[in-house]
Design a protein around this motif. Sequence first.
Motif, PDB file in Angstrom:
ATOM      1  N   MET A   1       0.845  -1.177   0.000  1.00  0.00           N
ATOM      2  CA  MET A   1       0.000   0.000   0.000  1.00  0.00           C
ATOM      3  C   MET A   1       0.891   1.241   0.000  1.00  0.00           C
ATOM      4  SD  MET A   1      -3.040  -1.351   0.129  1.00  0.00           S
ATOM      5  CE  MET A   1      -4.150  -0.047   0.497  1.00  0.00           C
ATOM      6  N   LYS A   2       0.469   2.228  -0.778  1.00  0.00           N
ATOM      7  CA  LYS A   2       1.209   3.491  -0.869  1.00  0.00           C
ATOM      8  C   LYS A   2       0.412   4.603  -0.210  1.00  0.00           C
ATOM      9  CE  LYS A   2       3.528   2.368  -5.184  1.00  0.00           C
ATOM     10  NZ  LYS A   2       3.745   2.761  -6.572  1.00  0.00           N
ATOM     11  N   VAL A   3       1.070   5.313   0.683  1.00  0.00           N
ATOM     12  CA  VAL A   3       0.428   6.439   1.356  1.00  0.00           C
ATOM     13  C   VAL A   3       1.284   7.680   1.159  1.00  0.00           C
ATOM     14  CG1 VAL A   3       1.490   5.971   3.614  1.00  0.00           C
ATOM     15  CG2 VAL A   3      -0.656   7.262   3.497  1.00  0.00           C
ATOM     16  N   LYS A   4       0.628   8.776   0.898  1.00  0.00           N
ATOM     17  CA  LYS A   4       1.266  10.085   0.818  1.00  0.00           C
ATOM     18  C   LYS A   4       0.841  10.857   2.058  1.00  0.00           C
ATOM     19  CE  LYS A   4       2.723   8.930  -3.221  1.00  0.00           C
ATOM     20  NZ  LYS A   4       4.077   8.555  -3.487  1.00  0.00           N
ATOM     21  N   ILE A   5       1.822  11.381   2.768  1.00  0.00           N
ATOM     22  CA  ILE A   5       1.562  12.134   3.979  1.00  0.00           C
ATOM     23  C   ILE A   5       1.850  13.597   3.668  1.00  0.00           C
ATOM     24  CG2 ILE A   5       2.250  12.492   6.376  1.00  0.00           C
ATOM     25  CD1 ILE A   5       3.085   9.401   6.217  1.00  0.00           C
ATOM     26  N   ILE A   6       0.806  14.403   3.680  1.00  0.00           N
ATOM     27  CA  ILE A   6       0.940  15.820   3.355  1.00  0.00           C
ATOM     28  C   ILE A   6       1.169  16.615   4.632  1.00  0.00           C
ATOM     29  CG2 ILE A   6      -0.201  17.847   2.378  1.00  0.00           C
ATOM     30  CD1 ILE A   6      -1.795  15.946   0.573  1.00  0.00           C
ATOM     31  N   LEU A   7       2.313  17.277   4.704  1.00  0.00           N
ATOM     32  CA  LEU A   7       2.598  18.199   5.803  1.00  0.00           C
ATOM     33  C   LEU A   7       2.057  19.551   5.374  1.00  0.00           C
ATOM     34  CD1 LEU A   7       3.807  19.171   8.422  1.00  0.00           C
ATOM     35  CD2 LEU A   7       6.064  19.102   7.360  1.00  0.00           C
ATOM     36  N   GLY A   8       0.960  19.980   5.996  1.00  0.00           N
ATOM     37  CA  GLY A   8       0.152  21.079   5.487  1.00  0.00           C
ATOM     38  C   GLY A   8       0.439  22.463   5.992  1.00  0.00           C
ATOM     39  N   THR A   9       1.645  22.764   6.436  1.00  0.00           N
ATOM     40  CA  THR A   9       1.979  24.120   6.830  1.00  0.00           C
ATOM     41  C   THR A   9       3.421  24.421   6.469  1.00  0.00           C
ATOM     42  OG1 THR A   9       2.149  25.707   8.646  1.00  0.00           O
ATOM     43  CG2 THR A   9       2.551  23.399   9.196  1.00  0.00           C
ATOM     44  N   ALA A  10       3.661  25.655   6.082  1.00  0.00           N
ATOM     45  CA  ALA A  10       5.020  26.098   5.749  1.00  0.00           C
ATOM     46  C   ALA A  10       5.581  27.033   6.820  1.00  0.00           C
ATOM     47  CB  ALA A  10       5.015  26.806   4.391  1.00  0.00           C
ATOM     48  N   ARG A  11       4.863  27.209   7.891  1.00  0.00           N
ATOM     49  CA  ARG A  11       5.250  28.152   8.950  1.00  0.00           C
ATOM     50  C   ARG A  11       6.617  27.782   9.540  1.00  0.00           C
ATOM     51  NH1 ARG A  11       1.068  29.300  13.719  1.00  0.00           N
ATOM     52  NH2 ARG A  11       0.182  30.654  12.136  1.00  0.00           N
ATOM     53  N   GLU A  12       7.423  28.800   9.827  1.00  0.00           N
ATOM     54  CA  GLU A  12       8.697  28.583  10.519  1.00  0.00           C
ATOM     55  C   GLU A  12       8.422  28.048  11.920  1.00  0.00           C
ATOM     56  OE1 GLU A  12      11.854  28.879   9.297  1.00  0.00           O
ATOM     57  OE2 GLU A  12      10.857  29.274   7.376  1.00  0.00           O
ATOM     58  N   GLY A  13       9.236  27.100  12.368  1.00  0.00           N
ATOM     59  CA  GLY A  13       9.072  26.536  13.700  1.00  0.00           C
ATOM     60  C   GLY A  13       7.850  25.660  13.846  1.00  0.00           C
ATOM     61  N   ARG A  14       7.360  25.130  12.751  1.00  0.00           N
ATOM     62  CA  ARG A  14       6.120  24.356  12.751  1.00  0.00           C
ATOM     63  C   ARG A  14       6.222  23.107  13.630  1.00  0.00           C
ATOM     64  NH1 ARG A  14       6.608  22.435   6.425  1.00  0.00           N
ATOM     65  NH2 ARG A  14       8.648  21.468   6.676  1.00  0.00           N
ATOM     66  N   LYS A  15       5.265  22.938  14.510  1.00  0.00           N
ATOM     67  CA  LYS A  15       5.175  21.774  15.403  1.00  0.00           C
ATOM     68  C   LYS A  15       4.692  20.549  14.624  1.00  0.00           C
ATOM     69  CE  LYS A  15       5.476  24.594  19.058  1.00  0.00           C
ATOM     70  NZ  LYS A  15       6.626  24.724  19.859  1.00  0.00           N
ATOM     71  N   SER A  16       3.982  20.777  13.552  1.00  0.00           N
ATOM     72  CA  SER A  16       3.435  19.691  12.748  1.00  0.00           C
ATOM     73  C   SER A  16       4.517  18.843  12.097  1.00  0.00           C
ATOM     74  CB  SER A  16       2.530  20.250  11.648  1.00  0.00           C
ATOM     75  OG  SER A  16       1.522  21.042  12.202  1.00  0.00           O
TER      76      SER A  16
END
Length: 188
Positions: A1-16
């Motif tokens: 199975m293939k999963v794409k994980i989208i990191l949805g913020t470009a903010r500096e210091g992002r906790k995500s």
Amino acid sequence: MKVKIILGTAREGRKSERVAGYVLKKARELGWEAELIDVRDYLLGYTHRWKVTPEMEKYRGRILEADALVIVAPEYNGSYPGELKILLDTIFDEYEGLPVGIVTVSVVTGGTRLLQELRLASVNYRMLPVAQVLFHNVDDLFDGEELKDEKYTERVERLFRTLERYAKALKPIRDEVRRNLIEKAERL
């Protein structure tokens, strides 16, 4: 199975970013072929879908090979980051039949309003939101890159088990959509 994980913020210091890294690592441990898509690599200033850039074509290709998506994002002003909205809006038909897991990240509330907004948007894109994990008080959950709270490990594993069931069930739909997209492109 293939999963794409989208990191949805470009903010500096992002906790995500730490959470997305954990989700990526866990997916691989569970046997998924996992890849991170970082919105920082696709910072677009518009949503003009018929003016396709090389970045947009690259994103489209990555989505077309996915069996499932996981979106990791923080709550911004009761919703999700603008750069995530722009990225998601660069394509449409390619999402159909994809099960999506939503992982919210918050230093306090856990991102419940973000979850509501992304579930609604996912349905609009013809994705199926099937699982979620809300990372509350994210500053207290990690020691470096290691997750300290085992209940989140269990929740992320459950997210991937659920995604896998739906990815298998929705495969005929994704296959038909992708065949139609290829045929349409060949006619142009």
